[in-house]
Motif scaffolding. Structure first.
Motif, short mmCIF file in Angstrom:
data_model
loop_
_atom_site.label_atom_id
_atom_site.label_comp_id
_atom_site.label_asym_id
_atom_site.label_seq_id
_atom_site.Cartn_x
_atom_site.Cartn_y
_atom_site.Cartn_z
N ASN A 53 -24.55 23.75 7.22
CA ASN A 53 -23.50 24.06 6.44
C ASN A 53 -22.31 23.24 6.92
O ASN A 53 -21.81 23.29 6.97
N GLY A 54 -23.59 21.32 7.16
CA GLY A 54 -22.81 20.80 7.08
C GLY A 54 -23.58 19.57 7.52
O GLY A 54 -24.77 19.81 7.89
N ARG A 55 -22.81 18.36 7.86
CA ARG A 55 -23.92 16.94 8.23
C ARG A 55 -24.09 17.62 10.11
O ARG A 55 -23.56 18.03 10.50
N LEU A 56 -25.65 16.68 10.29
CA LEU A 56 -26.14 16.30 11.87
C LEU A 56 -24.50 15.77 12.68
O LEU A 56 -23.77 15.05 12.09
N HIS A 57 -24.44 15.93 13.77
CA HIS A 57 -23.49 15.29 14.42
C HIS A 57 -24.67 15.76 15.83
O HIS A 57 -25.42 15.46 15.60
N LEU A 58 -22.77 14.05 16.52
CA LEU A 58 -23.46 13.79 17.62
C LEU A 58 -24.84 15.07 18.50
O LEU A 58 -25.10 14.57 19.30
N GLY A 59 -24.13 15.81 18.79
CA GLY A 59 -25.31 16.83 19.35
C GLY A 59 -25.69 16.74 18.79
O GLY A 59 -26.69 17.46 20.02
N HIS A 60 -26.22 17.36 18.15
CA HIS A 60 -27.45 17.56 17.81
C HIS A 60 -28.70 15.66 18.07
O HIS A 60 -29.83 16.31 18.19
N HIS A 176 -26.34 25.60 -3.77
CA HIS A 176 -26.05 24.87 -3.39
C HIS A 176 -26.16 23.48 -2.25
O HIS A 176 -26.23 22.95 -1.93
N TRP A 177 -25.84 24.65 -0.84
CA TRP A 177 -25.25 24.14 0.04
C TRP A 177 -27.17 23.77 0.74
O TRP A 177 -27.13 22.82 1.14
N LEU A 178 -28.30 24.76 -0.05
CA LEU A 178 -29.47 24.56 0.32
C LEU A 178 -29.86 23.15 -0.07
O LEU A 178 -30.53 22.93 0.53
N ARG A 179 -29.60 22.77 -1.70
CA ARG A 179 -29.93 21.94 -1.91
C ARG A 179 -28.81 20.06 -2.11
O ARG A 179 -29.68 19.55 -2.02
N TYR A 180 -27.69 20.90 -0.97
CA TYR A 180 -27.17 18.99 -0.44
C TYR A 180 -27.57 19.09 0.67
O TYR A 180 -28.05 17.12 0.76
N PHE A 181 -27.34 19.92 2.11
CA PHE A 181 -26.98 19.20 3.03
C PHE A 181 -28.79 18.48 4.21
O PHE A 181 -28.10 17.65 4.41
N CYS A 185 -29.27 15.36 6.15
CA CYS A 185 -30.13 15.85 7.26
C CYS A 185 -31.31 15.03 7.46
O CYS A 185 -31.47 14.33 8.45
N LYS A 186 -32.39 15.13 6.40
CA LYS A 186 -33.66 14.10 6.55
C LYS A 186 -33.11 12.61 6.66
O LYS A 186 -34.06 12.16 7.50
N GLN A 187 -32.15 12.45 5.40
CA GLN A 187 -32.39 10.89 5.50
C GLN A 187 -31.40 10.39 7.20
O GLN A 187 -31.99 8.80 7.58
N ASP A 188 -30.46 11.37 7.40
CA ASP A 188 -29.68 10.89 8.95
C ASP A 188 -31.42 10.43 10.23
O ASP A 188 -30.98 9.58 10.69
N LEU A 189 -32.10 11.35 9.82
CA LEU A 189 -33.15 11.75 10.99
C LEU A 189 -34.38 10.82 10.99
O LEU A 189 -35.06 10.25 12.33
N LYS A 190 -34.98 9.88 9.44
CA LYS A 190 -34.97 8.97 9.55
C LYS A 190 -34.67 8.24 10.23
O LYS A 190 -35.58 7.03 9.82
N SER A 191 -33.46 7.85 9.92
CA SER A 191 -32.70 6.23 10.13
C SER A 191 -32.95 6.30 11.37
O SER A 191 -32.41 4.96 12.28
N ILE A 192 -33.00 7.22 12.24
CA ILE A 192 -33.02 7.17 14.20
C ILE A 192 -34.45 7.03 14.48
O ILE A 192 -34.41 7.06 15.77
N GLY A 193 -35.36 7.03 14.08
CA GLY A 193 -36.71 7.03 13.36
C GLY A 193 -37.53 8.38 14.36
O GLY A 193 -38.33 8.07 14.98
N LEU A 194 -37.27 9.25 13.71
CA LEU A 194 -37.74 10.83 14.20
C LEU A 194 -39.31 10.29 13.82
O LEU A 194 -39.45 10.20 12.58
#
Length: 431
Positions: A53-60, A176-181, A185-194
């Motif tokens: 229901n939103g973008r990932l944050h530092l806690g994640h 639409h939330w399921l198609r968007y976020f 999330c995947k892009q952000d996690l790839k950017s930290i090399g998960l």
């Protein structure tokens, strides 16, 4: 100030991540020879699926890093490491957020006039729920509040996520939330090399038929082995959605739990007052909610508010009987098998508290054969049943209110209370 070193490191990071993806470094397949004779060590990690229901944050990021470091370490030790990743979409938070946005657009326009949206206050939380701060679950900040960031409207929350005013209206559709976020999330996690095998990512909802069939299979197996049963239990329930509403499923009220009361049924004694003449001859009970049923021996009277409108409704819990309480309490009882149909109140009529003053009652377990309904102006309609049994020996408020009635004949006269309804009653020792 030079950023050459940082830029160089970012460039190297990007090149390495592109190499990992092109070579499918983190994609792990089951051994072709199966388990027999296969001695290669394996390691599996997973992360509690973040809610979409939103973008990932530092806690994640902080929590994910623990699994990420563990997988990286075990890969360096030569193990086959599998790290899948799921996106949590079940439950009510997405639906609640999309519904909230839809209401805002309907009521305040698109884009909404934010100045017209009421400011949320703590007063909106029900008063007869366990207070915050009484258990370890109340020590942490609400996930809902963390997502809202102190913002008042869903429109503002969406804006804080970087969404444009033209994009936000699409989110009235919960899917639409399921198609968007998940993509972000995947892009952000790839950017930290998960180190995730992204072929194995999935949504936890029936939009994904594979995950849905897996959950159905789980519950069928548990049911067949007699490890789960279907039934009722006390929980926070949403009449609007027709289902239980768990802690993180709510748009407000996270941390609120159930409050268990014992209902005290005080039978109205004949002759009935004029206000109850329509149910004359039938068993009629005023129902009080108490947290101290063990003190009922000390009852001296029953408090009601002269200003509250009480419901007179039919109950089937113990045969055909008539109960009197606030509308809110009656609705709660209708979901606890007090009425013929769940969620439906068989309302006979309404009666003002002022018209129930001085009614003679037979109360269970009390020292007195007859007690009377007396006025208390501080009773709140959103707490308990709006009817309060009085035990002045154990409740300072009851003691003070009874003393005031005894000392103020004009106040008694105002509500039609006679001396014999008050003066003979003193606190009863429970020693």
């Amino acid at each position: 100030m030079s950023f050459t070193k940082k830029d160089t490191l970012r460039k190297l990071e990007q090149e390495v991540q592109e190499y990992w993806e092109s070579e499918k470094i983190f994609e792990e397949d089951a051994p072709t020879d199966g388990r027999v004779g296969n001695v290669e060590e394996k390691y599996f990690a997973t992360f509690p699926f973040p809610y979409m229901n939103g973008r990932l944050h530092l806690g994640h990021t902080f929590t994910i890093s623990k699994a990420e470091f563990a997988v990286g370490y075990e890969r360096l030790r030569g193990k086959k490491c599998l790290y899948p990743f799921g996106f949590h979409c079940t439950g009510m938070p997405i639906k609640a957020s999309s519904d909230k946005l839809k209401r805002e657009l309907e009521l305040y326009g698109c884009p909404p006039d934010l100045s017209k949206i009421p400011v949320k206050t703590s007063a909106s939380v029900q008063e007869d729920t366990p207070p915050a701060g009484t258990g370890p679950q109340y020590k942490k900040k609400s996930k809902v509040l963390a997502k809202e960031g102190g913002l008042n409207s869903q429109w503002e929350i969406m804006q804080s996520m970087g969404l444009s005013d033209t994009d936000i209206p699409q989110f009235v559709d919960s899917e639409h939330w399921l198609r968007y976020f998940p993509d972000f999330c995947k892009q952000d996690l790839k950017s930290i090399g998960l180190k995730v095998d992204w072929r194995r990512s999935f949504l936890t909802t029936d939009v994904n038929p594979y995950f849905d069939s897996f959950v159905r299979w789980q519950f069928r197996k548990l049911k067949e082995s007699d490890r789960i049963q279907f039934g009722k239990r006390h929980t926070i329930y949403s009449p609007k959605d027709g289902q239980p509403c768990m802690d993180h499923d709510r748009s407000s009220g996270e941390g609120v739990g159930c409050q268990e009361y014992t209902l005290i049924k005080m039978r109205v004694k004949a002759p009935y007052p004029t206000s109850l003449s329509r149910v004359s001859g039938k068993p009629v009970y005023l129902v009080a909610a108490t947290l101290r049923p063990e003190t009922m021996y000390g009852q001296t009277n029953c408090w009601i508010s002269p200003d509250i409108s009480y419901l007179v409704f039919r109950s089937i819990q113990q045969g055909d009987e008539i109960l009197i309480s606030t509308k809110r309490a009656a609705r709660n009882m209708s979901y606890q098998e007090f009425t013929q149909r769940e969620g439906e109140i068989d309302i006979l009529f309404e009666v003002k508290g002022i018209d129930l003053m001085g009614v003679a009652l037979s109360a269970p377990l009390t020292h007195h054969e007859t007690i009377y309904t007396l006025p208390m102006l501080t009773i709140k309609e959103n707490k308990g049943t709006g009817i309060v049994t009085s035990v002045p020996s154990d409740a300072p408020d009851d003691f003070a209110a009874l003393r005031d009635l005894k000392n103020k004949p004009d106040f008694r006269q105002k509500y039609g209370i006679t001396d014999e309804m008050v003066l003979p009653f003193d606190p009863v020792s429970l020693q």
